[in-house]
Design an enzyme around this catalytic site. Structure first.
Site, PDB file in Angstrom:
ATOM      1  N   ASP A   1      54.317 -86.380 -12.311  1.00 48.83           N
ATOM      2  CA  ASP A   1      53.754 -86.231 -10.970  1.00 48.83           C
ATOM      3  C   ASP A   1      52.714 -87.329 -10.716  1.00 48.83           C
ATOM      4  O   ASP A   1      52.407 -88.120 -11.620  1.00 48.83           O
ATOM      5  CB  ASP A   1      53.139 -84.823 -10.849  1.00 48.83           C
ATOM      6  CG  ASP A   1      53.290 -84.266  -9.450  1.00 48.83           C
ATOM      7  OD1 ASP A   1      53.399 -85.063  -8.490  1.00 48.83           O
ATOM      8  OD2 ASP A   1      53.286 -83.033  -9.291  1.00 48.83           O
TER       9      ASP A   1
ATOM     10  N   ASP B   1      56.699 -81.644  -1.186  1.00 50.95           N
ATOM     11  CA  ASP B   1      57.159 -80.480  -1.949  1.00 50.95           C
ATOM     12  C   ASP B   1      57.909 -79.498  -1.047  1.00 50.95           C
ATOM     13  O   ASP B   1      57.493 -79.242   0.088  1.00 50.95           O
ATOM     14  CB  ASP B   1      55.960 -79.713  -2.524  1.00 50.95           C
ATOM     15  CG  ASP B   1      55.389 -80.385  -3.755  1.00 50.95           C
ATOM     16  OD1 ASP B   1      55.858 -81.484  -4.121  1.00 50.95           O
ATOM     17  OD2 ASP B   1      54.452 -79.809  -4.336  1.00 50.95           O
TER      18      ASP B   1
END
Ligand SMILES: *[C@@H]1O[C@H](CO)[C@@H](O)[C@H](O)[C@H]1NC(C)=O
Ligand SMILES: *[C@@H]1O[C@H](CO)[C@@H](O)[C@H](O)[C@H]1NC(C)=O
Ligand SMILES: *[C@@H]1O[C@H](CO)[C@@H](O)[C@H](O)[C@H]1NC(C)=O
Length: 422
Positions: free
Chosen positions: A162, A223
């Protein structure tokens, strides 16, 4: 003459893509598996939520369900831990990352062994920055080599990296560097990069050539959340930015619209079929994130549908696109195998964005989809094998498709010539 030039270009592109894509032998088809984030987030209170917290018990239970409920058989393979698996401090002596001692008492190697013993693969999450996205667990930034080696030591097969708490300007160098360190361990690990989403959100156009060269897949956009609205924002991004991102997908390197929501709270049955169909068109990784011990059978059926999965995993690896929107019916199309006489087969999804209650019928002329085989096409309803369309349809033929509100109709068109003929 024209066709010679075209073939010449195609060969150059092929060679070009061979030398410029990550060559770890992995993700030749979009990865399929299960990842904890969307459904289980950062639940770490195992006393209150023993069957939901991020713990070795949860991932073993998911592994068991892969075997007992047919997910492994359907092709799902990677069991991936997302954020919140770590202690907040590295080991004071070795500086290694430490799995939470209470929730992963046997350690990550033991969990990987368990997953491997069932013939499945094991994935883990980290972050390129100083901390993971939860803000309290250590990122890899000053320990990249150590962490790559630790993952190899634990027999990890897939790493999602990430990009929270990181300098945007460093990513173009840092992500490739971590990829080189993964490679240097000698253990093949699928490398999932989040760097483009951070750049796109900040108005920087990511270098997709570099992504292909260093990553097996990458998250392009925000997301996913357990919501049809957010799902549509993501598909809108993929439709609107197709010319920029679509050419970069292919075997070994994929655009990633994020996890499947199917089986959770936010999507209806029809919306779930719609996500599955569009993810198949997009050659997207199929990463479930749901409660496999309580999933309703009709959602499981969508997730393990062999015909839809076959489209997703099609060997050509060409990412599909949205062709048009008509009366709020989106037409998505993807070239797939079998290829006959140089003509592709096509998967076509009609996704309704309508909310006017009853199924909406549209007429579709095959040639308007770009279908050109003069011998016509056979048509298969991918969600409904019972619905046999037995005829061969000429390209000037109009078929009628009737789509439920927020639902989908998903057909495969195969040129009506023998598959092996050339
Ligand atoms: C997963 O855990 C639940 C308990 O929460 C249990 O009922 C179920 O049998 C487990 N699944 C498998 C496949 O072992
Ligand atoms: C490392 O990279 C080389 C060169 O691209 C490749 O041949 C090799 O398979 C890679 N090894 C691993 C473990 O990823
Ligand atoms: C890319 O997608 C975003 C989100 O849907 C959209 O705002 C933007 O206009 C798209 N970019 C292009 C070049 O179409």
């Amino acid at each position: 003459m024209k066709s010679t030039i075209f073939i010449g270009l195609a060969i150059i592109c092929l060679q070009y893509s061979n030398v410029n894509t990550l060559d770890n032998g992995l993700a030749k088809r979009p990865p399929m598996g299960w990842m904890s984030w969307q459904r289980y987030r950062c639940i770490i209170d195992c006393d209150t939520y023993p069957s939901e917290c991020i713990s070795e018990w949860l991932f073993k239970n998911v592994t068991d369900h892969f075997i007992s409920d047919g997910y492994k058989e359907a092709g799902y393979e990677y069991i991936i831990i997302d954020d919140c698996w770590m202690e907040m401090e590295r080991d004071p002596i070795t500086q290694e990352l430490v799995p939470d001692r209470k929730r992963f008492p046997s350690g990550m190697k033991a969990l990987a062994d368990y997953v491997h013993s069932k013939g499945l693969k094991f994935g883990i999450y980290e972050d390129y920055g100083t901390h993971t996205c939860m803000g309290v667990y250590p990122g890899v930034i000053n320990h990249m080599e150590l962490d790559a080696n630790t993952f190899a030591k634990w027999d990890v097969d897939y790493v999602k990296l990430d990009g929270c708490y990181a300098e945007l300007d460093d990513m173009d160098k840092g992500y490739p560097e971590f990829g080189r360190l993964l490679n240097a361990t000698g253990r093949p690990m699928v490398y999932s990069c989040s760097w483009p989403v951070y750049q796109e959100y900040n108005g920087i156009m990511p270098n997709y050539e570099a992504l292909k060269k260093h990553c097996n897949l990458w998250r392009n956009w925000g997301d996913i959340q357990d919501s049809y609205v957010i799902l549509n924002e993501i598909t809108e991004y993929f439709a609107m930015n197709a010319s920029r991102i679509q050419p970069h997908a292919g075997p070994g390197h994929w655009n990633d619209p994020d996890m499947l929501l199917i089986g959770n709270y936010g999507l209806s049955f029809d919306q779930s079929k719609s996500q599955m169909a569009i993810w198949a068109i997009l050659a997207a990784p199929l990463l479930m994130s749901n409660d496999l011990k309580n999933i309703r059978p009709e959602f499981r059926e969508i997730l393990i549908n062999p015909q839809v999965i076959a489209v997703n995993q099609d060997e050509l690896g060409i990412q599909g696109t949205r062709l048009k929107i008509d009366h709020e019916i989106e037409t998505w199309i993807r070239p797939i195998t079998p290829v006959a006489n140089g003509l592709y087969s096509y998967a076509v999804a009609w996704a309704s964005k309508r909310d006017d209650g009853s199924p909406y019928a549209i007429k579709v002329k095959l040639s308007d989809l770009g279908l050109t085989c003069d011998k016509g096409y056979t048509i298969t309803d991918l969600f409904d094998e019972e619905n046999k369309l037995n005829n061969i349809y000429n390209v000037n033929h109009n078929i009628t498709v009737r789509i439920n509100p927020s639902g989908v109709i998903f057909y495969k068109f195969t040129p009506a010539v023998h598959e092996n003929s050339v």
